[in-house]
Write a protein that holds these residues in place. Structure first.
Motif, short mmCIF file in Angstrom:
data_model
loop_
_atom_site.label_atom_id
_atom_site.label_comp_id
_atom_site.label_asym_id
_atom_site.label_seq_id
_atom_site.Cartn_x
_atom_site.Cartn_y
_atom_site.Cartn_z
N VAL A 27 -10.31 6.62 -7.17
CA VAL A 27 -10.46 5.16 -7.27
C VAL A 27 -9.60 4.59 -8.38
N VAL A 28 -9.57 5.26 -9.53
CA VAL A 28 -8.89 4.73 -10.70
C VAL A 28 -7.38 4.62 -10.47
N VAL A 29 -6.77 5.62 -9.87
CA VAL A 29 -5.31 5.61 -9.67
C VAL A 29 -4.88 4.47 -8.74
N PRO A 30 -5.45 4.33 -7.54
CA PRO A 30 -5.05 3.18 -6.72
C PRO A 30 -5.42 1.84 -7.34
N GLY A 31 -6.51 1.82 -8.13
CA GLY A 31 -6.86 0.58 -8.83
C GLY A 31 -5.80 0.20 -9.84
N ALA A 32 -5.29 1.19 -10.58
CA ALA A 32 -4.21 0.93 -11.54
C ALA A 32 -2.96 0.46 -10.83
N CYS A 51 -5.24 14.68 -10.57
CA CYS A 51 -4.53 13.41 -10.73
C CYS A 51 -3.09 13.43 -10.22
N ALA A 52 -2.40 14.55 -10.37
CA ALA A 52 -0.98 14.61 -10.00
C ALA A 52 -0.72 14.27 -8.54
N PRO A 53 -1.50 14.81 -7.57
CA PRO A 53 -1.25 14.45 -6.16
C PRO A 53 -1.45 12.96 -5.89
N LEU A 54 -2.40 12.34 -6.58
CA LEU A 54 -2.66 10.91 -6.39
C LEU A 54 -1.54 10.07 -6.98
N LEU A 55 -1.05 10.45 -8.15
CA LEU A 55 0.05 9.71 -8.77
C LEU A 55 1.32 9.82 -7.93
N ALA A 56 1.49 10.95 -7.25
CA ALA A 56 2.67 11.12 -6.40
C ALA A 56 2.69 10.12 -5.24
N ALA A 63 -17.43 0.98 -8.83
CA ALA A 63 -16.39 0.05 -8.39
C ALA A 63 -15.41 0.74 -7.45
N ASP A 64 -14.88 -0.02 -6.49
CA ASP A 64 -13.80 0.49 -5.65
C ASP A 64 -12.47 0.20 -6.34
N ALA A 65 -11.36 0.47 -5.67
CA ALA A 65 -10.05 0.31 -6.29
C ALA A 65 -9.82 -1.13 -6.74
N HIS A 91 1.81 7.06 -5.57
CA HIS A 91 2.08 5.74 -6.16
C HIS A 91 3.25 5.87 -7.14
N PRO A 92 4.46 5.99 -6.62
CA PRO A 92 5.63 6.25 -7.50
C PRO A 92 5.88 5.17 -8.53
N LYS A 93 5.60 3.91 -8.19
CA LYS A 93 5.82 2.84 -9.16
C LYS A 93 4.88 2.99 -10.35
#
Length: 358
Positions: free
Chosen positions: A17-22, A43-48, A304-306, A50-52
Motif C-alpha cells: 500500500v505504501v509504495v503505490p501511495g507514495a 520492497c524492491a519488486p514493488l519499487l521496480a 488506509a489504501d494507496a 514504479h520507476p519514477k
C-alpha cells in the motif's frame, strides 16, 4: 525539494500500500524527494513497478519491522536503531528528511518519535491532531490519544499548536478555537478545562480567535476550526465518530438492498452514495499529526489504501511547505513571556493507549 521519509513496513498491509501511495503523491507533488526504509526483499519488486518513484527516492534496507500489535515499550526496545520505523524518524535528526510518514503502530510511533526527536522547548507533552470532516469542511481536533489527563497548561500548549497547524493547513490568518466541554457555560466542566479557558483568553494571541467552550456535537458541525481536549476524551470522540460512520454506512447498505425499487434507486443515485462513502470513510480523511516534537511526524491510518496513504503524505507535504514547526516555535516564543514560571515536566507521553489513531 520537500524531503519525506517513509516507513514502508507500517500499516495493516505494508509496502504493498505504501509504495503505490507514495507514487500517487509524487504525481501530485513532483518536488518531493523520498527516503524509504523497509525490508528489501519485499520492497524492491514493488519499487521496480514504479520507476519514477524509484528515481526520486533513496532506499535503505532495514533489519526488522514493528508489528501493529506490539506494545510501545517492547517496540522501543526491539526496534531502536534498526527498525524501519525508528530509522524513518531518525532521518529528521540526520538531516535527510523534513517530515516522516508512517502507517504503523500508533503507540510505538509516538514512543519512538518522542525518544528520538524529543519535545520542543516549552512543551510538556506532545499531542496527536486529527483532521476532522465537518458540515463546513474540515477542522482540527487534538489531542486524540497521546496525553491522557492533560492539565490546564498542557491544554494551553495544545491550543497553541492546534492554532499553528490550522494556519499551516487551512491557510487561515486567525483560526477559531474552542475547548471541548460538557457545556458552553463558563461554570461547567472540570477545573483544568476552565483554567485552560482563562489562560487562552488572557493570552489574547494574534494567531487564535478563542471561541470559548464547545460541546461534542459542535465538532461535526464545524463550529470552530480547532477543537482542543485531552487524549482520553479526544480518542473516545474519534472512535465514536468512526464507528458511527460505519454504522450509518451499514444502515444505508441494508436499506438499499431491501426491495427491487430500493436497488433501482441505489443504481440511479450511486454517484451520490459513492461521494457520501468517501466523505465518511476515516481512512480517506487521513493524516494524524504529532505536534510538539522537534520534527514533523504524520500518522496514516493503518487500514488506509494507496489513495489514503497518499493523502497522509499530502498532509506532511503541506506542513513542511507552510512552515508548521516554525509557526509553533514562533507562537511559543510569543507566549513564553506571559507563561507562569513552572518546572518542566518530563516530555514523555502516556503509553497506555497505543493504537489510538488506527
Amino acid at each position: 525539494m520537500v524531503r519525506i521519509s517513509l516507513d514502508l513496513m507500517g500499516g495493516d498491509v505494508g509496502p504493498e500500500v505504501v509504495v503505490p501511495g507514495a507514487a500517487r503523491a509524487l504525481e501530485r507533488h513532483p518536488d518531493i524527494r523520498f527516503v524509504l526504509y523497509g525490508l528489501e526483499e519485499r520492497c524492491a519488486p514493488l519499487l521496480a513497478k514504479h520507476p519514477k518513484l524509484k528515481d526520486n527516492s533513496t532506499f535503505h534496507h532495514t533489519e526488522l519491522a514493528i508489528g501493529m500489535d506490539e506494545k510501545p515499550s517492547q517496540a522501543l526496545r526491539r526496534g531502536r536503531g534498526k527498525s524501519s520505523m525508528w530509522l524513518a524518524i531518525d532521518a529528521i535528526n540526520t538531516g535527510e528528511a523534513d517530515v516522516v510518514v508512517s502507517a504503523g503502530n500508533t503507540g510505538a510511533l509516538m514512543a519512538m518519535s518522542t525518544f528520538c526527536l524529543r519535545t520542543m522547548v516549552g512543551i510538556q507533552r506532545p499531542a496527536i491532531a486529527a483532521i476532522w470532516p465537518t458540515l463546513k469542511g474540515e477542522s482540527i481536533v487534538l489531542d486524540v490519544g497521546a496525553t491522557i489527563g492533560a492539565d490546564a497548561r498542557q491544554l494551553m500548549d495544545f491550543a497553541l499548536m492546534g492554532g499553528a497547524m490550522a494556519r499551516a493547513l487551512f491557510e487561515l490568518e486567525r483560526p477559531s478555537l474552542g475547548l471541548l466541554n460538557v457545556g458552553v457555560e463558563e461554570i461547567k466542566g472540570q477545573e483544568q478545562v476552565k483554567e485552560a479557558g482563562r489562560l487562552i483568553r488572557e493570552a489574547n494571541l494574534d494567531g487564535i480567535d478563542y471561541f470559548g467552550f464547545v460541546e461534542g456535537d459542535d465538532i461535526g458541525r464545524g463550529t470552530v476550526d480547532v477543537v482542543v481536549t485531552e487524549g482520553f476524551s479526544g480518542n473516545i470522540a474519534l472512535k465514536t465518530a468512526e464507528g458511527t460512520a460505519r454504522q450509518i454506512a451499514e444502515y444505508l447498505r441494508a436499506a438499499m438492498s431491501r426491495t427491487l425499487l430500493a436497488k433501482i434507486g441505489y443504481v440511479l443515485a450511486k454517484g451520490a452514495f459513492d461521494r457520501l462513502r468517501e466523505k465518511m470513510d476515516p481512512r480517506k480523511v487521513n493524516g494524524g499529526v504529532f505536534l510538539g516534537l522537534n520534527g514533523i511526524v504524520i500518522k496514516s491510518h493503518g487500514g488506509a489504501d494507496a489513495e489514503g496513504f497518499a493523502a497522509a503524505i499530502d498532509v506532511g507535504y503541506d506542513m513542511v511547505r507552510n512552515g508548521l514547526k516554525a509557526k509553533i516555535e514562533n507562537d511559543l516564543r510569543i507566549y513564553d513571556a506571559r507563561r507562569p514560571a513552572e518546572p518542566d515536566a518530563p516530555g514523555t507521553p502516556s503509553l497506555g493507549g497505543e493504537g489510538q489513531v488506527g
